[in-house]
Design a protein around this motif. Structure first.
Motif, mmCIF file in Angstrom:
data_model
loop_
_atom_site.group_PDB
_atom_site.id
_atom_site.type_symbol
_atom_site.label_atom_id
_atom_site.label_comp_id
_atom_site.label_asym_id
_atom_site.label_seq_id
_atom_site.Cartn_x
_atom_site.Cartn_y
_atom_site.Cartn_z
ATOM 1 N N ALA A 120 30.468 47.644 21.021
ATOM 2 C CA ALA A 120 31.217 47.998 21.730
ATOM 3 C C ALA A 120 31.756 49.211 21.932
ATOM 4 O O ALA A 120 31.434 51.331 21.629
ATOM 5 C CB ALA A 120 32.953 47.856 21.302
ATOM 6 N N GLN A 161 29.316 34.963 26.019
ATOM 7 C CA GLN A 161 29.666 36.440 25.363
ATOM 8 C C GLN A 161 31.523 36.423 25.839
ATOM 9 O O GLN A 161 31.991 36.843 24.405
ATOM 10 C CB GLN A 161 29.135 37.602 26.137
ATOM 11 C CG GLN A 161 29.319 38.829 26.288
ATOM 12 C CD GLN A 161 28.928 40.293 26.397
ATOM 13 O OE1 GLN A 161 28.423 40.227 27.564
ATOM 14 N NE2 GLN A 161 29.059 41.627 25.916
ATOM 15 N N TYR A 162 31.168 35.653 27.030
ATOM 16 C CA TYR A 162 32.473 36.161 26.919
ATOM 17 C C TYR A 162 33.629 35.121 26.259
ATOM 18 O O TYR A 162 34.740 35.399 25.567
ATOM 19 C CB TYR A 162 32.942 35.634 28.451
ATOM 20 C CG TYR A 162 34.586 35.738 28.629
ATOM 21 C CD1 TYR A 162 34.856 36.976 29.480
ATOM 22 C CD2 TYR A 162 34.970 34.226 28.795
ATOM 23 C CE1 TYR A 162 36.004 36.500 30.234
ATOM 24 C CE2 TYR A 162 36.036 35.058 29.111
ATOM 25 C CZ TYR A 162 37.137 35.855 29.945
ATOM 26 O OH TYR A 162 38.538 36.338 29.564
ATOM 27 N N SER A 204 33.457 37.009 22.864
ATOM 28 C CA SER A 204 34.450 37.927 22.473
ATOM 29 C C SER A 204 36.271 37.048 22.781
ATOM 30 O O SER A 204 36.360 37.786 21.565
ATOM 31 C CB SER A 204 34.785 39.036 24.097
ATOM 32 O OG SER A 204 32.925 39.181 23.992
ATOM 33 N N ILE A 218 39.776 42.508 25.442
ATOM 34 C CA ILE A 218 38.862 42.273 24.859
ATOM 35 C C ILE A 218 37.354 42.701 25.999
ATOM 36 O O ILE A 218 36.243 42.971 26.189
ATOM 37 C CB ILE A 218 37.497 40.896 25.543
ATOM 38 C CG1 ILE A 218 37.865 40.482 25.979
ATOM 39 C CG2 ILE A 218 38.236 40.093 24.450
ATOM 40 C CD1 ILE A 218 36.682 38.865 26.675
ATOM 41 N N GLN A 233 34.651 44.486 23.825
ATOM 42 C CA GLN A 233 33.219 43.831 23.562
ATOM 43 C C GLN A 233 32.775 43.568 25.308
ATOM 44 O O GLN A 233 31.469 42.982 24.785
ATOM 45 C CB GLN A 233 33.905 42.634 23.488
ATOM 46 C CG GLN A 233 34.346 43.076 21.960
ATOM 47 C CD GLN A 233 35.820 43.177 22.413
ATOM 48 O OE1 GLN A 233 36.537 43.296 22.851
ATOM 49 N NE2 GLN A 233 36.276 42.518 20.558
#
Length: 468
Positions: A37, A279-280, A283, A312, A315
């Motif tokens: 991150a 990924q979304y 996260s 987020i 991330q």
């Protein structure tokens, strides 16, 4: 019939039943998603709340001094009668801006449905931008009536003025100024994620479309999914799960070299969609939830998922983001006395919840929200509603805002004044460029980037408003 070329096919495929939630930047090579991150000490985000249909500016900021109120009440008598005590002068929320001296004896108020925004104004976290709208050059009643100045195209048309607000051009425009802001951030910071630089919870995402940045679409449930994959993923049998695993491997596999260019493009789109969605959602799944409650209204839930997306940000590997949300039904030609108060209450509750969620994250000065709309409405009424206007009044909210002030002008509730195009339809005294440019400057754009984004800004000698 026109022959379908490769470009057309890609465009059609991206909006087809494949239901790819985000196409991302096609020209970008696929990134490997890093678990590392970023540090986001200088994180900033802009949030556009678009009120589709054209909100009645004359009910957003109302006259409050006795003389102006009497003028307003005499013109809007039938509408005020239908509204009953909702718009009685004694029930309005008087404003005490620190720049009150700029308006002389005139005083202003908000309607009772905007009590939470009024509190933000009083505490210095909200400002009002008066009479803003599309212009090419400074315009007043005389130059408008004499047609001696260039005017924005297709005035008073919903679709075109929505586009002009978002992209400085009528329907058919390619790039929105929010997307161009994101482009500048991407260019400045190579580690900035392209995929999550602009995020929309509304189907209309022109505002977020840049030359590199493309709007990432989310729903109130999170990232939308590939429907074909999701059907198999939800299957309760081994056959369905097997198909899901096979298709996922196919979509996420190497595109490779092929003579079939369309096939390569489609697979790239599928890959980017699959990986960005995963990924979304991953996260969000791993993030701590927000404590701040949000209303269950459409706008409330859209702003909830925007707040969750900001939460987020590390991330998602972003330092700059632009968001777009929107609700409709502000085209109040009729039944305005019933429909508008409930809409204003939804706006008030939702924006207040969003502001509190940003405070919860400790980002009060790093996230700025603003409202926009097709146009304002006429001061005259048509019985139980109002008709299409031009300029309107809007809010800018956040701790970076120079709050408790009214910037720009609030024309008087009369006819044939300098900014009246007829029937109390306000000719804007502040252009969209003058309104948007300071947001870009705060977001981090250079003077050169602002000039390229808003070439008409040079037509306004007074330059941009300094409200942030």
């Amino acid at each position: 019939m026109r022959k379908l070329n490769r470009r057309d096919f890609i465009k059609a495929t991206s909006a087809s039943a494949l239901s790819i939630a985000s196409l991302g930047a096609v020209s970008q090579s696929l990134r490997s998603f890093s678990a590392h991150a970023q540090t986001n000490d200088d994180y900033k985000a802009l949030v556009c709340v678009f009120l589709f249909g054209g909100i009645d500016n004359h009910e957003v900021v109302l006259p409050y001094d006795q003389a102006s109120w009497q003028q307003y009440a005499s013109i809007r008598q039938s509408l005020l009668t239908a509204q009953g005590t909702q718009r009685a002068r004694e029930n309005l929320l008087p404003l005490n801006p620190i720049n009150q001296a700029s308006f002389g004896e005139r005083r202003f108020a908000l309607p009772p449905e905007l009590g939470r925004i009024k509190q933000l104004f009083d505490t210095g976290s909200a400002a009002i931008i008066g009479n803003v709208g599309p212009l090419i050059a400074p315009t007043n009643r005389q130059s408008f009536m004499e047609s001696s100045v260039l005017l924005p195209p297709r005035l008073f048309s919903h679709n075109d003025q929505q586009s002009v607000w978002q992209a400085s051009a009528p329907e058919g425009a390619q790039f929105g100024w929010g997307g161009l802001f994101a482009d500048a951030a991407i260019t400045r910071n190579p580690s900035q994620s392209v995929d999550f630089s602009t995020i929309s919870s509304s189907a209309d995402a022109l505002f977020l479309t840049g030359k590199r940045a493309q709007p990432y679409q989310i729903s109130t449930q999170g990232a939308a999914s590939n429907q074909l994959l999701q059907q198999f993923a939800n299957a309760q049998d081994n056959v369905g799960q097997g198909l899901y695993n096979s298709l996922r491997q196919h979509f996420a596999g190497e595109v490779g070299s092929s003579e079939h260019l369309i096939r390569q493009d489609v697979l790239r789109l599928m890959q980017n969609s699959l990986l960005t969605n995963e990924q979304y959602n991953r996260s969000k799944l791993n993030a701590d939830g927000l404590i701040t409650p949000f209303p269950t209204s459409p706008l409330g839930q859209q702003l909830r998922v925007i707040a969750e997306s900001i939460a987020i940000r590390d991330q998602l590997e972003v330092k700059r983001q632009v968001f777009f949300v929107g609700i409709g039904n502000f085209d109040t030609h009729s039944d305005q006395a019933t429909s508008l108060p409930s809409l204003l209450n939804q706006v008030d509750e939702s924006i207040d919840a969003f502001y509190r969620s940003i405070q919860e994250m400790g980002l009060g000065s790093q996230v700025t929200l603003f409202t926009a709309s097709d146009f304002g409405r006429t001061l005259t009424v048509n019985g139980d509603g109002t008709d299409h206007g031009w300029g309107g009044h809007h809010f800018v909210i956040g701790d970076a805002v120079i709050g408790q002030q009214i910037f720009g002008e609030i024309p008087p509730p009369t006819f044939e004044h300098e900014q009246d195009a007829g029937n109390g339809r306000l000719i804007p005294s502040t252009s969209i460029e003058q309104f948007a440019a300071p947001l870009g400057r705060w977001f981090g754009l250079s003077a050169d980037e602002i000039e390229k984004t808003f070439p008409n800004l040079q037509n306004f000698p007074t330059g941009m408003l300094n409200f942030i």
